[in-house]
Design a protein around this motif. Structure first.
Motif, mmCIF file in Angstrom:
data_model
loop_
_atom_site.group_PDB
_atom_site.id
_atom_site.type_symbol
_atom_site.label_atom_id
_atom_site.label_comp_id
_atom_site.label_asym_id
_atom_site.label_seq_id
_atom_site.Cartn_x
_atom_site.Cartn_y
_atom_site.Cartn_z
ATOM 1 N N LYS A 40 0.821 -1.220 0.000
ATOM 2 C CA LYS A 40 0.000 0.000 0.000
ATOM 3 C C LYS A 40 0.855 1.270 0.000
ATOM 4 N N ASP A 41 2.115 1.155 0.410
ATOM 5 C CA ASP A 41 3.013 2.311 0.446
ATOM 6 C C ASP A 41 3.696 2.569 -0.893
ATOM 7 N N TRP A 42 3.425 1.698 -1.873
ATOM 8 C CA TRP A 42 4.106 1.777 -3.162
ATOM 9 C C TRP A 42 3.094 1.826 -4.292
ATOM 10 N N TYR A 43 3.386 2.586 -5.292
ATOM 11 C CA TYR A 43 2.563 2.732 -6.488
ATOM 12 C C TYR A 43 3.216 1.917 -7.605
ATOM 13 N N ILE A 44 2.434 1.116 -8.336
ATOM 14 C CA ILE A 44 2.990 0.373 -9.468
ATOM 15 C C ILE A 44 3.037 1.321 -10.664
ATOM 16 N N LYS B 2 11.647 -20.674 -18.984
ATOM 17 C CA LYS B 2 10.930 -21.774 -18.353
ATOM 18 C C LYS B 2 9.797 -21.287 -17.459
ATOM 19 N N TYR B 3 9.923 -20.045 -16.943
ATOM 20 C CA TYR B 3 8.975 -19.524 -15.972
ATOM 21 C C TYR B 3 8.284 -18.266 -16.495
ATOM 22 N N ALA B 4 7.013 -18.118 -16.142
ATOM 23 C CA ALA B 4 6.327 -16.846 -16.387
ATOM 24 C C ALA B 4 6.909 -15.836 -15.392
ATOM 25 N N TYR B 5 6.937 -14.583 -15.777
ATOM 26 C CA TYR B 5 7.473 -13.548 -14.894
ATOM 27 C C TYR B 5 6.884 -12.210 -15.290
ATOM 28 N N ARG B 6 7.110 -11.235 -14.447
ATOM 29 C CA ARG B 6 6.683 -9.877 -14.783
ATOM 30 C C ARG B 6 7.707 -8.884 -14.259
ATOM 31 N N PHE B 7 7.866 -7.811 -15.012
ATOM 32 C CA PHE B 7 8.695 -6.696 -14.570
ATOM 33 C C PHE B 7 7.757 -5.691 -13.915
ATOM 34 N N ALA B 8 8.008 -5.401 -12.659
ATOM 35 C CA ALA B 8 7.213 -4.410 -11.934
ATOM 36 C C ALA B 8 8.140 -3.313 -11.439
ATOM 37 N N ARG B 9 7.714 -2.079 -11.618
ATOM 38 C CA ARG B 9 8.459 -0.953 -11.047
ATOM 39 C C ARG B 9 7.546 -0.286 -10.039
ATOM 40 N N TYR B 10 7.971 -0.372 -8.777
ATOM 41 C CA TYR B 10 7.218 0.229 -7.687
ATOM 42 C C TYR B 10 7.857 1.567 -7.316
ATOM 43 N N VAL B 11 7.026 2.579 -7.128
ATOM 44 C CA VAL B 11 7.510 3.889 -6.672
ATOM 45 C C VAL B 11 6.843 4.177 -5.334
ATOM 46 N N ARG B 12 7.631 4.646 -4.393
ATOM 47 C CA ARG B 12 7.089 4.947 -3.065
ATOM 48 C C ARG B 12 5.995 6.006 -3.204
ATOM 49 N N ARG B 13 4.816 5.730 -2.662
ATOM 50 C CA ARG B 13 3.662 6.624 -2.811
ATOM 51 C C ARG B 13 3.948 8.042 -2.352
ATOM 52 N N GLU B 14 4.541 8.192 -1.187
ATOM 53 C CA GLU B 14 4.789 9.544 -0.680
ATOM 54 C C GLU B 14 5.718 10.312 -1.607
#
Length: 174
Positions: A134-138, A151-163
Motif C-alpha cells: 500500500k506504500d508503493w505505487y505500481i 521456463k517460468y512466467a514472470y513480470r517486470f514491476a516498477r514500484y515507486v514509493r507513494r509519498e
C-alpha cells in the motif's frame, strides 16, 4: 535517487548458496540496461559472487570488515549504510543489487524498486524484505508468459514509493 533491483520468486526468495535462483535472459538484459552508467551498491558477499567488475558501473561495497580493501578505481568500500547514504549525490541514480541485508537497510531510502516477479517457488536461503504494498505505487508493469526461451512466467514491476510519487507529482505541477 536510490532504487532497489531484484528478481524474486513467489515467496520473495532471491538466492541460494550465493547464487541467483534461476536465470531469465530478459531479466539479466533489463538489469544491465537499467544499471549501466550508474553506481551499484551491494554487500561484500554479493560483490564476491559476481564474475568480476560489471562494466560501465561504479561499485559501492558495504562491509563491516574494517580491513576489507579493493584497489580498483571502479570500487569504493564503505563500512556502514549511513556512510553510503551521506556520500550519495542528489539527482543521481544508485541501484542496490543485494544481498538481503542491503535491501533491508536501503529500503527506507528507496525511491523505487525494479522487481522481476517470477511465477515459481524455489528453494532459497536469501529473501527480499517484505514491504507494505500500500506504500508503493505500481508505475510500470510488463507480464511475460513461459515459453521456449523462458521456463517460468514472470513480470517486470516498477514500484515507486507513494509519498515520493505524490510529492514529485505535486512539485511538477508548480
Amino acid at each position: 535517487m536510490i532504487h532497489l533491483i531484484a528478481a524474486v520468486d513467489k515467496n520473495q526468495g532471491i538466492g541460494i548458496n550465493g547464487h541467483l535462483l534461476c536465470h531469465i535472459s530478459e531479466d539479466l538484459k533489463r538489469f544491465k540496461a537499467l544499471t549501466s552508467g550508474h553506481t551499484i551498491i551491494m554487500g561484500r558477499k554479493t560483490f564476491e559472487s559476481l564474475p568480476g567488475i560489471l562494466p560501465q558501473r561504479h561499485h559501492i561495497i558495504v562491509t563491516r570488515q574494517k580491513q576489507y580493501k579493493r584497489n580498483d578505481s571502479h570500487i569504493t568500500v564503505y563500512h556502514s549504510v549511513e556512510d553510503v547514504v551521506a556520500a550519495l549525490l542528489p539527482n543521481k541514480d544508485y541501484f542496490v543489487i543485494g544481498g538481503a541485508s542491503m535491501y533491508e537497510s536501503f529500503m527506507p531510502f528507496a525511491y523505487s524498486q525494479y522487481i522481476t516477479e517470477i511465477d515459481a517457488v524455489f528453494t532459497a536461503d536469501t529473501f527480499f524484505p517484505k514491504f507494505l504494498r500500500k506504500d508503493w505505487y505500481i508505475a510500470e508493469l510488463q507480464e511475460f508468459a513461459a515459453d521456449e526461451h523462458n521456463k517460468y512466467a514472470y513480470r517486470f514491476a516498477r514500484y515507486v514509493r507513494r509519498e515520493m510519487y505524490n510529492l514529485n507529482e505535486m512539485t511538477s505541477n508548480l
